[in-house]
Scaffold this motif. Structure first.
Motif, PDB file in Angstrom:
ATOM      1  N   SER A 149       0.833  -1.197   0.000  1.00 37.46           N
ATOM      2  CA  SER A 149       0.000   0.000   0.000  1.00 37.46           C
ATOM      3  C   SER A 149       0.868   1.247   0.000  1.00 37.46           C
ATOM      4  CB  SER A 149      -0.924  -0.002   1.214  1.00 37.46           C
ATOM      5  OG  SER A 149      -0.157   0.044   2.414  1.00 37.46           O
ATOM      6  N   CYS A 150       0.277   2.367  -0.321  1.00 37.53           N
ATOM      7  CA  CYS A 150       0.988   3.642  -0.339  1.00 37.53           C
ATOM      8  C   CYS A 150       0.036   4.722   0.129  1.00 37.53           C
ATOM      9  CB  CYS A 150       1.520   3.956  -1.735  1.00 37.53           C
ATOM     10  SG  CYS A 150       0.242   4.052  -2.998  1.00 37.53           S
ATOM     11  N   PHE A 151       0.606   5.850   0.487  1.00 39.03           N
ATOM     12  CA  PHE A 151      -0.213   6.957   0.966  1.00 39.03           C
ATOM     13  C   PHE A 151      -1.093   7.496  -0.158  1.00 39.03           C
ATOM     14  CE2 PHE A 151      -1.554  10.547   3.279  1.00 39.03           C
ATOM     15  CZ  PHE A 151      -1.477  11.648   2.440  1.00 39.03           C
ATOM     16  N   THR A 152      -2.367   7.693   0.163  1.00 41.39           N
ATOM     17  CA  THR A 152      -3.298   8.231  -0.828  1.00 41.39           C
ATOM     18  C   THR A 152      -3.958   9.508  -0.364  1.00 41.39           C
ATOM     19  OG1 THR A 152      -5.058   6.820   0.060  1.00 41.39           O
ATOM     20  CG2 THR A 152      -3.796   5.974  -1.826  1.00 41.39           C
ATOM     21  N   ASP A 207       7.775   1.455   9.764  1.00 40.95           N
ATOM     22  CA  ASP A 207       7.388   2.746   9.193  1.00 40.95           C
ATOM     23  C   ASP A 207       6.279   2.530   8.171  1.00 40.95           C
ATOM     24  OD1 ASP A 207       9.362   3.755  10.750  1.00 40.95           O
ATOM     25  OD2 ASP A 207      10.526   4.656   9.128  1.00 40.95           O
ATOM     26  N   LEU A 208       5.297   3.415   8.190  1.00 41.83           N
ATOM     27  CA  LEU A 208       4.138   3.261   7.318  1.00 41.83           C
ATOM     28  C   LEU A 208       4.558   3.130   5.860  1.00 41.83           C
ATOM     29  CD1 LEU A 208       1.251   5.589   8.551  1.00 41.83           C
ATOM     30  CD2 LEU A 208       1.337   3.100   8.495  1.00 41.83           C
ATOM     31  N   TYR A 209       3.914   2.192   5.172  1.00 46.73           N
ATOM     32  CA  TYR A 209       4.131   1.912   3.751  1.00 46.73           C
ATOM     33  C   TYR A 209       5.525   1.342   3.482  1.00 46.73           C
ATOM     34  CZ  TYR A 209       0.307   5.214   4.120  1.00 46.73           C
ATOM     35  OH  TYR A 209      -0.836   5.872   4.524  1.00 46.73           O
ATOM     36  N   THR A 210       6.149   0.753   4.525  1.00 44.09           N
ATOM     37  CA  THR A 210       7.397   0.003   4.378  1.00 44.09           C
ATOM     38  C   THR A 210       7.255  -1.296   5.174  1.00 44.09           C
ATOM     39  OG1 THR A 210       8.631   0.746   6.332  1.00 44.09           O
ATOM     40  CG2 THR A 210       8.597   2.229   4.419  1.00 44.09           C
ATOM     41  N   VAL A 211       8.275  -2.133   5.085  1.00 42.14           N
ATOM     42  CA  VAL A 211       8.320  -3.352   5.891  1.00 42.14           C
ATOM     43  C   VAL A 211       9.558  -3.365   6.785  1.00 42.14           C
ATOM     44  CG1 VAL A 211       7.004  -4.718   4.239  1.00 42.14           C
ATOM     45  CG2 VAL A 211       9.490  -4.564   3.997  1.00 42.14           C
ATOM     46  N   LYS A 212      10.167  -2.213   7.022  1.00 43.15           N
ATOM     47  CA  LYS A 212      11.390  -2.155   7.821  1.00 43.15           C
ATOM     48  C   LYS A 212      11.400  -0.884   8.655  1.00 43.15           C
ATOM     49  CE  LYS A 212      13.791  -0.438   3.694  1.00 43.15           C
ATOM     50  NZ  LYS A 212      14.982  -0.606   2.816  1.00 43.15           N
ATOM     51  N   HIS A 213      12.568  -0.560   9.209  1.00 41.66           N
ATOM     52  CA  HIS A 213      12.771   0.621  10.046  1.00 41.66           C
ATOM     53  C   HIS A 213      11.992   0.486  11.357  1.00 41.66           C
ATOM     54  CE1 HIS A 213      14.659   2.247   6.515  1.00 41.66           C
ATOM     55  NE2 HIS A 213      13.529   2.267   5.854  1.00 41.66           N
TER      56      HIS A 213
END
Length: 819
Positions: A149-152, A207-213
């Motif tokens: 997903s990504c920010f919309t 972190d939002l819209y990632t799978v790491k951090h």
């Protein structure tokens, strides 16, 4: 649901508190907003029964809806919502996927009466057996964002509708299960599993819209018991090394202690372990600790470091606006708006007399949202600069301070560790960032380019936090090949800061090598734009091991760092050259010792590689950029020709994504990125739609033998467009004047004022080129290191770098006196 009004008609910024309208995807809406185009009233009409807007139906001969232009990129703007002295604060905007609890979260400030020492680390010799949710009961779980997903879109309050219940309800008063919550600003707990009567395994939300951090953590617990020892284990941390393995402790905040005793955040924890969680790849690391709660039935918070939220910043700025004395010295404006629509604030600080003829200092913080200590350091700097201290008054008379206290407000709001809502690290995007992807860093770079066309930027410093080394230190820019004195001068400011804060700042920990993987960071990009002294300041999450200390940093320690930096700036620009000469000699001796040479043997440093002087910077393990986010490189669905025409694109049956792919070739491997990374800084920034009055020039080639940075350095070929001031744009394009065409009495280096000699009482043997950068004429502020009783400065001499004096004459720009 019928939308409440078209974009552009809903208050400041055109979006109010409602959903961002369709059919624009995030890419198109970002460009419409950040490139300065807003729809005229009536340009869009709602679709009955749907929550979206489409272009209004128009009869034959009706032209395309008009647009409004809002100024140059990097220009501060007053139209966005600002924290006024009256009325409620503008609420932060959240991505539509986020649920947000209604009650506000606010903590008191408190400094422990005694230093908080490091604990004795348990070490990884016998780590606990890995635990999973199959071995316990899930007591808290938030729905993760869908993969890919990504920010919309965003709105105030996040997701509409009723809140879900992620926590398991209690069975009765005898139930000792903790109640977890993290749906508030900067919170990021994803799941909690109860694996024992008083033992919990936790998973952080990436972190939002990632799978790491996963590094920062901040969450709330309720239904506590004071007589039991609890164990918490965070099972999905990303860093292979952490200060938790060297004695750092987590932070605890008790609501009852704050209300009854005035006690705030404090270090807690015993049996602290940091270890690898399993054999799977990519590896996850675990942090485990035990703690006791101070009260029964209390509300407590755990955090990685002292939280500082976007609302905390807004409360501080509103208090500043309410103060008549401080508000005269500081102008609060908006640099831009973030992807979610949150305001990125810009503070301009100077004396009320004005900014004419003054040099600039540019400071920023919180490009990485999980590094909250940088906000406390920035808070201390602002408190000092806006105070009544004599040194603060002198600084306001000498400089214009341009401060961006929170570059990544979206990441701070949602509780990210490193990324913005674009799903990428903004501190790797200064060189190639686009306004629609990283508006904060894009507008900051544009602002610095515009300021460089008007005045000199003496110092750029970006505040950060560090998770693997104690103390405070700096990263500078030594690219090699410059003159000996220029390379030594890069190390002068950190050395002076270490003398002003000997119990916190470690000069041996400073690094100056410019790695290819760090070419997109703020300090490197600003240095290549022309800021001679450009730094990243790293404040450890842990504490200090200097000056006999072995204890954690407190909020007061972090805030004092701001005043130390201001004090060092005055030392750095002292008209008395004695300090500079002593520091140059000390730096030379340190480097000679590092290379195994005899002190005082002389020799040039220009032919010594930066790799010979120091090791790599031991920075982030996410140093290589993942490239621009795909969803912001171009929309997946075709966009209407009407929108393309508004954006100023030449539409030839191609979508913006296809045009973007033609413009920029994405590098697929790390080796290819590292090979071509030096060219990334030289690439032209993403194209901005042509607008009337916008002046674009390409930089002149750098002069032979001229160090990078500073006014005299010039730009490297192809460093991109220069955005001058409005006054410069009205005069037309920049015109280069060769030295051969200069008339009698004209100089190839035009000055805005008559150069004056610097007289330093009590100092002999000093030459003008040995004067400190930005030195002032008149009585020295400090003679022999002592603060003068009074200081009146009547004139200034320009920043002097020795190699500039010997540089050959070159074509200059009449409008802004740049090469």
């Amino acid at each position: 649901m019928q939308p409440s009004g078209p974009p552009g008609d809903q208050g400041a910024g055109g979006f109010g508190g409602e959903l961002l309208p369709e059919p624009y995807d995030s890419f198109m809406r970002s460009h419409l907003r950040y490139y300065g185009y807003f729809q005229a009233p009536g340009a869009l009409q709602p679709v009955p029964g749907q929550d979206r807007w489409v272009p209004s139906a128009r009869g034959p001969g009706t032209s395309v809806p008009s647009v409004q232009h809002c100024g140059f990129p990097g220009d501060p703007r007053d139209r966005f919502a600002l924290p006024s002295a009256r009325g409620p604060l503008p609420a932060p905007r959240w991505p539509i996927e986020c649920e947000v609890v209604k009650e506000p979260i606010e903590h008191i400030e408190w400094v422990p009466p005694e230093p908080e020492p490091f604990c004795q680390p348990a070490g990884p010799a016998c780590p606990p057996a890995p635990l999973s949710e199959d071995q316990g009961t899930i007591v808290y779980q938030l729905s993760p964002a869908p993969p890919g997903s990504c920010f919309t879109r965003a709105r105030i309050g996040g997701s509409p509708g009723p809140l879900s219940s992620p926590a398991t309800p209690l069975e009765g008063p005898q139930d000792t299960t903790l109640l977890f919550e993290s749906r508030f600003e900067s919170g990021n707990l994803q799941k909690a599993v109860k694996v024992g009567p008083f033992e919990y395994v936790l998973w952080l939300r990436p972190d939002l819209y990632t799978v790491k951090h996963t590094q920062w953590f901040y969450f709330r617990v309720q239904n506590t018991r004071r007589d039991h020892l609890y164990r918490f284990t965070i099972a999905n941390l990303a860093k292979p090394k952490s200060l938790y393995g060297e004695g750092m402790c987590p932070l605890l905040y008790s609501q009852r202690d704050a209300e009854s005793c005035g006690i705030g955040w404090r270090r807690v924890g015993t049996d602290i372990r940091y270890y690898r969680g399993g054999a799977e790849e990519p590896a996850a690391f675990c942090l485990s600790w035990t703690a006791r709660f101070p009260h029964d039935g209390d509300t407590c918070f755990f955090a990685h470091s002292y939280p500082y939220t976007y609302s905390d910043l807004q409360r501080y700025l509103r208090a500043l606006c309410r103060d008549p004395a401080r508000s005269r010295l500081c102008t609060v404006r908006a640099l831009c708006r973030s992807l979610a629509g949150n305001t990125v604030y810009l503070l301009t600080i100077s004396s009320p007399a004005g900014a004419a003829g003054k040099r600039a200092v540019v400071l920023s913080a919180r490009v990485h949202p999980g590094e909250s200590g940088s906000s406390w350091a920035m808070r201390g700097l602002l408190d000092f600069l806006l105070g009544a201290d004599a040194d603060a008054r002198l600084l306001r008379q000498l400089f214009v301070f341009m401060v961006v206290p929170m570059l990544n407000p979206d990441g701070v709001v949602v509780g990210n560790s490193r990324c913005s809502l674009a799903g990428r690290d903004p501190n790797r995007a200064y060189g190639t960032a686009r306004g629609g992807s990283f508006p904060g860093v894009w507008h900051l770079r544009a602002m610095v380019e515009r300021v460089l066309a008007e005045r000199e930027v003496v110092l750029y410093c970006d505040f950060h936090g560090h998770s693997r080394k104690n103390n405070i230190f700096m990263y500078g820019c030594d690219g090699g090949g410059a003159g000996s004195r220029s390379r030594l001068r890069q190390r002068i400011f950190p050395l002076m800061l270490s003398k002003n804060a000997p119990d916190k700042f470690s000069f041996p920990s400073c690094k100056f090598k410019v790695q290819k993987s760090k070419a997109g960071t703020g300090r490197v990009v600003m240095w290549r734009l022309g800021v001679s002294h450009s730094y990243t300041m790293e404040a450890a999450f842990g504490g200090s091991t200097l000056g006999g200390r072995s204890s954690h940093f407190t909020v007061q320690d972090l805030k004092s760092l701001g005043s130390h930096l201001c004090d060092t700036l005055l030392d750095f620009c002292d008209p008395d050259p004695a300090k500079l000469q002593r520091c140059l000699a000390e730096v030379d001796a340190l480097l000679q010792q590092r290379l195994g040479r005899e002190p005082g043997c002389g020799g040039s440093w220009s032919d010594v590689s930066p790799s010979e002087l120091e090791s790599s910077t031991s920075g982030s393990d996410t140093s290589v950029s993942d490239g621009p986010p795909v969803h912001l490189c171009g929309p997946e669905q075709p966009v209407s020709p009407w929108v393309l025409l508004v954006l100023g694109w030449e539409w030839e049956g191609q979508s913006p994504g296809e045009l973007e792919q033609r413009r920029r070739k994405r590098l697929q491997s790390r080796r290819a990125r590292n090979t071509l990374q030096p060219n990334a800084i030289s690439q032209t920034r993403a194209s901005v739609p042509a607008r009337p009055g916008l002046c674009r020039t390409r930089g002149q080639p750098a002069l032979p033998g001229t160090p990078r940075g500073g006014r005299g350095a010039g730009r490297e070929p192809g460093t991109g467009a220069t955005f001058p001031s409005r006054a410069g744009a009205e005069r037309g394009r920049h015109t280069a004047v060769p030295s051969s065409e200069l008339g009698p009495g004209m100089s190839a280096v035009p000055r805005r004022r008559r150069p004056l000699r610097t007289h330093c009482p009590g100092v002999t043997g000093g030459s003008p080129r040995d004067a400190a950068p930005g030195a002032e004429t008149g009585t020295s502020r400090r003679q022999g290191g002592q603060v003068a009783a009074a200081c009146r400065l009547s004139a200034r001499v320009p920043l002097n770098i020795p190699s500039r004096a010997s540089a050959p004459a070159a074509p200059r720009c009449c409008a802004c006196a740049r090469h």
